[in-house]
Design an enzyme around this catalytic site. Structure first.
Site, PDB file in Angstrom:
ATOM      1  N   SER A 255      34.629  43.742  44.595  1.00  0.00           N
ATOM      2  CA  SER A 255      35.275  45.008  44.957  1.00  0.00           C
ATOM      3  C   SER A 255      34.793  45.580  46.294  1.00  0.00           C
ATOM      4  O   SER A 255      35.614  46.078  47.074  1.00  0.00           O
ATOM      5  CB  SER A 255      35.085  46.032  43.839  1.00  0.00           C
ATOM      6  OG  SER A 255      35.782  45.636  42.678  1.00  0.00           O
TER       7      SER A 255
ATOM      8  N   GLY B  66      37.695  44.850  26.777  1.00  0.00           N
ATOM      9  CA  GLY B  66      38.367  45.906  27.526  1.00  0.00           C
ATOM     10  C   GLY B  66      39.530  45.405  28.356  1.00  0.00           C
ATOM     11  O   GLY B  66      40.584  46.052  28.416  1.00  0.00           O
TER      12      GLY B  66
ATOM     13  N   GLY C 144      40.952  36.744  23.960  1.00  0.00           N
ATOM     14  CA  GLY C 144      39.990  37.811  24.206  1.00  0.00           C
ATOM     15  C   GLY C 144      40.364  39.107  23.516  1.00  0.00           C
ATOM     16  O   GLY C 144      41.548  39.388  23.270  1.00  0.00           O
TER      17      GLY C 144
ATOM     18  N   LYS D  94      33.656  50.396  30.306  1.00  0.00           N
ATOM     19  CA  LYS D  94      35.033  50.883  30.358  1.00  0.00           C
ATOM     20  C   LYS D  94      35.404  51.822  29.217  1.00  0.00           C
ATOM     21  O   LYS D  94      36.300  52.665  29.376  1.00  0.00           O
ATOM     22  CB  LYS D  94      36.011  49.698  30.393  1.00  0.00           C
ATOM     23  CG  LYS D  94      35.959  48.908  31.692  1.00  0.00           C
ATOM     24  CD  LYS D  94      37.020  47.817  31.712  1.00  0.00           C
ATOM     25  CE  LYS D  94      36.991  47.053  33.019  1.00  0.00           C
ATOM     26  NZ  LYS D  94      38.070  46.058  33.117  1.00  0.00           N
TER      27      LYS D  94
ATOM     28  N   ASP E 277      44.014  48.344  35.475  1.00  0.00           N
ATOM     29  CA  ASP E 277      44.048  46.929  35.088  1.00  0.00           C
ATOM     30  C   ASP E 277      45.442  46.474  34.675  1.00  0.00           C
ATOM     31  O   ASP E 277      45.852  45.354  35.004  1.00  0.00           O
ATOM     32  CB  ASP E 277      43.075  46.668  33.936  1.00  0.00           C
ATOM     33  CG  ASP E 277      41.637  46.529  34.386  1.00  0.00           C
ATOM     34  OD1 ASP E 277      41.407  46.226  35.579  1.00  0.00           O
ATOM     35  OD2 ASP E 277      40.736  46.732  33.557  1.00  0.00           O
TER      36      ASP E 277
END
Length: 285
Positions: free
Chosen positions: A18, A133, A130, A68, A105
């Site tokens: 990021s 989050g 999965g 998160k 997201d």
């Protein structure tokens, strides 16, 4: 620190791309601001948010694992779609001492699928690996696009609970992750005019983690393999998918897409996406 700044927080955080993404955009736009990574352990999250709330130069932070969901209790307002997803990946200072939390997201995940989803399909199915989050955002996003979902996790009961919470409508399925490890001779029908996705929403396949064991006999012809892992970018899952003739989408696609939404909220200008090719080259050096 005398310039406005934003951050990404997590535990661990050293691997985050990021700062490179936001720093690239800040430089391209000539914005006098900073973006950095800050390591925050779970037991220090509340203190971190309290300290940043009092800093007039702080514009907000992106939130990665494992914060998160915990960060939701520390902000003043939860914006859509984070309220539905039940996870916040972006916290924004509002200028009046209050903090808002949102989730970019879902939008970032869908962005590289825009052209595909603009088509009309007879049927859409996604196999999502999965239950964390990131999976919450992906389940919410794909349910909203009319997909029938198969969610696989080590705990099928958790996968079922996620579907009941996030996608209560539709004939969705929860299964054990091990189901996809062994070959199948299932005879897929004609999938022309359908859209099939296989999504890795876990850290399996990430450097230092075990690979995701997925036998591609479980995916019909012309399925799209989408792995949100960014390090390495070419995961074993994507390599195997490409060898089996499937189209692939790597984790940078989602990462850049979700970052662009956050960037505009932090710094007040749209990310200069015309430079995406250059940005990807920098991130993959």
């Amino acid at each position: 620190m005398t310039r406005p700044y934003a951050e990404v927080i997590g535990d661990p955080i050293a691997q985050s791309k990021s700062p490179a993404i936001h720093g690239f955009w800040l430089a391209k736009l000539g914005i006098d601001a900073d973006y950095r990574a800050h390591h925050v352990r779970p037991e220090n999250l509340a203190d971190y948010i309290a300290a940043r709330r009092a800093d007039p130069l702080w514009r907000g932070c992106n939130v990665t694992m494992p914060h998160k969901q915990a960060v939701m209790a520390l902000v003043d307002r939860i914006e859509a779609p984070a309220d539905v997803i039940g996870a916040v990946n972006t916290v924004m200072a509002q200028g009046d001492g209050t903090l808002a939390g949102t989730n970019t997201d879902a939008a970032g995940f869908l962005e590289p699928l825009t052209q595909e989803l603009a088509q009309t399909h007879y049927f859409r199915m996604a196999r999502i690996i999965g239950t964390g989050g990131a999976a919450r955002a992906i389940i919410t996003a794909l349910a909203g696009q009319g997909f029938t979902l198969v969610v696989a996790g080590r705990d099928p009961d958790k996968a079922r609970a996620l579907l009941d919470e996030l996608a209560p409508k539709g004939e969705h399925h929860a299964i054990n992750l091990a189901h996809f490890a062994d070959p199948t001779d299932f005879p897929f029908d004609d999938r022309e005019g359908c859209c099939d996705l296989v999504v890795n929403a876990t850290s399996l396949g990430m450097a230092g983690q075990p690979p995701l064991v997925f036998d591609w006999s479980h995916a019909p012809p012309r399925a799209i393999a989408y792995d949100i892992v960014t390090h390495p970018l070419e995961t074993p899952l994507l390599q195997a998918a490409r060898a089996a003739g499937h189209h692939t989408i790597d984790g940078l696609s989602m990462l850049i897409g979700q970052a662009a939404v956050a960037f505009e909220r932090f710094f007040g200008q749209p990310a200069p996406r015309e430079h995406d090719a250059e940005l990807r080259r920098i991130l993959t050096q």
